[in-house]
Design an enzyme around this catalytic site. Structure first.
Site, PDB file in Angstrom:
ATOM      1  N   LYS A  69       0.851  -1.257  -0.042  1.00 49.43           N
ATOM      2  CA  LYS A  69       0.019   0.165  -0.438  1.00 49.43           C
ATOM      3  C   LYS A  69       1.022   1.311  -0.247  1.00 49.43           C
ATOM      4  O   LYS A  69       0.454   2.559  -0.912  1.00 49.43           O
ATOM      5  CB  LYS A  69      -1.096   0.003   1.303  1.00 49.43           C
ATOM      6  CG  LYS A  69      -2.138  -1.141   0.986  1.00 49.43           C
ATOM      7  CD  LYS A  69      -3.588  -0.441   2.013  1.00 49.43           C
ATOM      8  CE  LYS A  69      -4.423  -1.415   1.989  1.00 49.43           C
ATOM      9  NZ  LYS A  69      -5.087  -1.213   3.319  1.00 49.43           N
TER      10      LYS A  69
ATOM     11  N   LYS B  52      -4.199 -10.043  -6.564  1.00 48.24           N
ATOM     12  CA  LYS B  52      -5.479 -10.468  -5.474  1.00 48.24           C
ATOM     13  C   LYS B  52      -6.361  -8.840  -6.410  1.00 48.24           C
ATOM     14  O   LYS B  52      -6.494  -7.762  -6.395  1.00 48.24           O
ATOM     15  CB  LYS B  52      -5.068 -10.294  -4.745  1.00 48.24           C
ATOM     16  CG  LYS B  52      -5.040  -9.106  -3.698  1.00 48.24           C
ATOM     17  CD  LYS B  52      -5.451  -8.628  -2.687  1.00 48.24           C
ATOM     18  CE  LYS B  52      -5.248  -7.608  -1.803  1.00 48.24           C
ATOM     19  NZ  LYS B  52      -6.223  -7.064  -0.382  1.00 48.24           N
TER      20      LYS B  52
ATOM     21  N   LYS C 195     -10.204  -2.907  -4.131  1.00 48.07           N
ATOM     22  CA  LYS C 195     -10.736  -1.959  -4.404  1.00 48.07           C
ATOM     23  C   LYS C 195      -9.842  -1.091  -5.106  1.00 48.07           C
ATOM     24  O   LYS C 195     -10.711  -0.033  -5.524  1.00 48.07           O
ATOM     25  CB  LYS C 195     -11.763  -1.607  -3.218  1.00 48.07           C
ATOM     26  CG  LYS C 195     -12.400  -2.533  -2.215  1.00 48.07           C
ATOM     27  CD  LYS C 195     -13.109  -1.733  -0.810  1.00 48.07           C
ATOM     28  CE  LYS C 195     -13.696  -2.827  -0.279  1.00 48.07           C
ATOM     29  NZ  LYS C 195     -13.464  -2.142   1.550  1.00 48.07           N
TER      30      LYS C 195
HETATM   31  P1  AMP Z   1     -10.934  -5.031   3.154  1.00 48.22           P
HETATM   32  O1  AMP Z   1     -11.759  -4.666   1.688  1.00 48.22           O
HETATM   33  O2  AMP Z   1      -9.874  -4.819   2.627  1.00 48.22           O
HETATM   34  O3  AMP Z   1     -11.374  -4.650   3.986  1.00 48.22           O
HETATM   35  O4  AMP Z   1     -11.803  -6.854   3.088  1.00 48.22           O
HETATM   36  C1  AMP Z   1     -12.392  -6.894   3.507  1.00 48.22           C
HETATM   37  C2  AMP Z   1     -12.179  -8.572   3.974  1.00 48.22           C
HETATM   38  O5  AMP Z   1     -12.391  -9.064   1.970  1.00 48.22           O
HETATM   39  C3  AMP Z   1     -10.796  -9.359   4.463  1.00 48.22           C
HETATM   40  O6  AMP Z   1     -11.218 -10.158   5.042  1.00 48.22           O
HETATM   41  C4  AMP Z   1     -10.138  -9.540   3.198  1.00 48.22           C
HETATM   42  O7  AMP Z   1      -9.072 -10.713   3.209  1.00 48.22           O
HETATM   43  C5  AMP Z   1     -10.669 -10.469   2.194  1.00 48.22           C
HETATM   44  N1  AMP Z   1     -10.421  -9.721   0.752  1.00 48.22           N
HETATM   45  C6  AMP Z   1      -9.920  -8.622   0.302  1.00 48.22           C
HETATM   46  N2  AMP Z   1      -9.721  -9.095  -0.678  1.00 48.22           N
HETATM   47  C7  AMP Z   1     -10.134 -10.281  -1.161  1.00 48.22           C
HETATM   48  C8  AMP Z   1      -9.843 -11.064  -2.646  1.00 48.22           C
HETATM   49  N3  AMP Z   1      -9.596 -10.574  -4.020  1.00 48.22           N
HETATM   50  N4  AMP Z   1     -10.337 -12.365  -2.474  1.00 48.22           N
HETATM   51  C9  AMP Z   1     -10.533 -13.085  -1.138  1.00 48.22           C
HETATM   52  N5  AMP Z   1     -10.886 -12.273  -0.326  1.00 48.22           N
HETATM   53  C10 AMP Z   1     -10.573 -10.784  -0.039  1.00 48.22           C
END
Ligand code: AMP
Ligand code: TRP
Length: 362
Positions: free
Chosen positions: A148, A230, A233
């Protein structure tokens, strides 16, 4: 909002870690012959944008599916979102939108506490105390920070660097046994265990050491345009499927998703593009991998992609419909979030009191 004023000594004596089990070695409740008290899970999600299908398949869907199995606490982590620059009006909007979307996905406020991180000040307070037992060397190893912060690490905020300690505070405040997350958060949950362990050794049993609950399938959904990264967002628009994308956008993004020059439609990890699309397809249905492969034997990418788009659209349609209803009533949503915070605040405050006492704050 003020902290309870009853005699702290009494509260502290009671506030021992009743649920301190050794999490990693512990049998999964489903396997245990006699499941004891329900385990507690805590997880968070950042209101930095609309969640994507990776968030859904890697995390949110499991939270929803397992609400009866655990004692559930889910948090919209707005303080974490602040670690990168945010427009205040957008952050406010995203926080409410995310809460509405979690409810639309099936988080049931009767069975799960859903709240906003900044509504419970104990998160920031405990993070400070934990900062003081966390060696900077541990934070220097965090891959998410490196990714990041990018090239110009010195320009990244101190908050971004300290992000994992705030996450540890989130989890430890509620004495959570399990943390259901996607694979990218594994390192942060390990760090949380290390912090809890260090604190417990130095000051006496205070925190439950939590374990990460990560599925084998779907824990890492990849970007549509660059399937070696991966889905994120913060990626470019065509790289992810947002849970609020309209059908025609879903069709277009999937049609353009990167595949390869081979023809067979099979689960082959060495072909990340098609593997990722097949994973999404399988997870949104109830067939085995073999059944999916049979279904598309002899068919082309175009046909498969059309079927995948149909399936994604069908899965998101009821979520989008409920979301539209919930988002139209922000007052009700705010009341619901306030209720969620009120439900878990006593637990957070109890843990914080104990931690303060342990380190010698009077
Ligand atoms: P975040 O949007 O970073 O707050 O992530 C929210 C949840 O989504 C967390 O449990 C992450 O580990 C999961 N997550 C984020 N990106 C991915 C992805 N590409 N594949 C699977 N899980 C994800
Ligand atoms: N760091 C997590 C992510 O980016 C979000 C998060 C914050 C979280 N606090 C948490 C996840 C506590 C689980 C538990 O996905």
């Amino acid at each position: 909002m003020s902290a309870p004023t009853k005699a702290p000594e009494k509260a502290e004596k009671k506030a021992t870690v009743k649920r301190a089990i050794k999490p990693t070695e512990q049998a999964h409740p489903a396997q245990a012959s006699q499941p004891a008290k329900r385990e507690r899970v805590f997880s968070g999600i950042q209101p930095s944008n609309i969640p994507h299908i990776g968030n859904y398949l890697g995390a949110i869907r499991h939270w929803v599916a397992e609400q009866d199995r655990y004692d559930n606490i889910y948090c919209v982590v707005d303080l974490h979102a602040l670690t990168i620059p945010q427009d205040p009006a957008e952050l406010r909007q995203n926080t409410r939108n995310l809460a509405a979307l979690l409810l639309a996905c099936g988080i049931d406020p009767k069975r799960s506490a859903l709240f906003v991180q900044s509504h419970i000040s104990a998160h920031a307070e405990l993070a400070w105390i934990l900062n003081c037992v966390t060696p900077t060397g541990w934070l220097n190893r965090m891959t998410q920070f490196k990714v990041k912060a990018g090239e110009d690490r010195e320009a990244a905020s101190t908050g971004l660097y300290d992000y994992p300690v705030l996450m540890a505070a989130d989890i430890l405040l509620y004495q959570a046994d399990g943390v259901p997350v996607g694979d990218d958060q594994r390192q942060h949950v390990e760090l949380t265990r290390d912090i809890a362990n260090t604190f417990n050794h130095r000051f006496g049993e205070t925190f439950v050491e939590p374990r990460a609950l990560i599925r084998e399938v779907g824990a890492r959904i990849m970007a549509l345009d660059e399937p070696d990264k991966k889905m994120s967002k913060s990626g470019a628009e065509p790289s992810y499927l947002s849970l609020l994308d309209p059908p025609e956008v879903i069709r277009k993004k999937i049609a353009r998703a990167t595949t390869d020059s081979q023809r067979t439609i099979v689960f082959d990890e060495s072909r990340p593009g098609i593997y990722n699309l097949l994973t999404i397809y399988q997870m949104l249905g109830d067939e085995s991998r073999e059944q999916v492969e049979t279904e598309f034997a002899g068919k082309g990418y175009k046909e498969f992609k059309a079927a995948l788009a149909d399936r994604v659209i069908a899965a998101l349609e009821p979520i989008q419909r409920r979301y539209a209803e919930l988002a139209s009533d922000p007052a009700q949503l705010d009341a619901l979030l306030a209720e969620g915070a009120a439900r878990v605040r006593p637990l957070a405050e109890q843990t914080l009191r104990l931690a303060k006492e342990r380190v010698g704050l009077i």
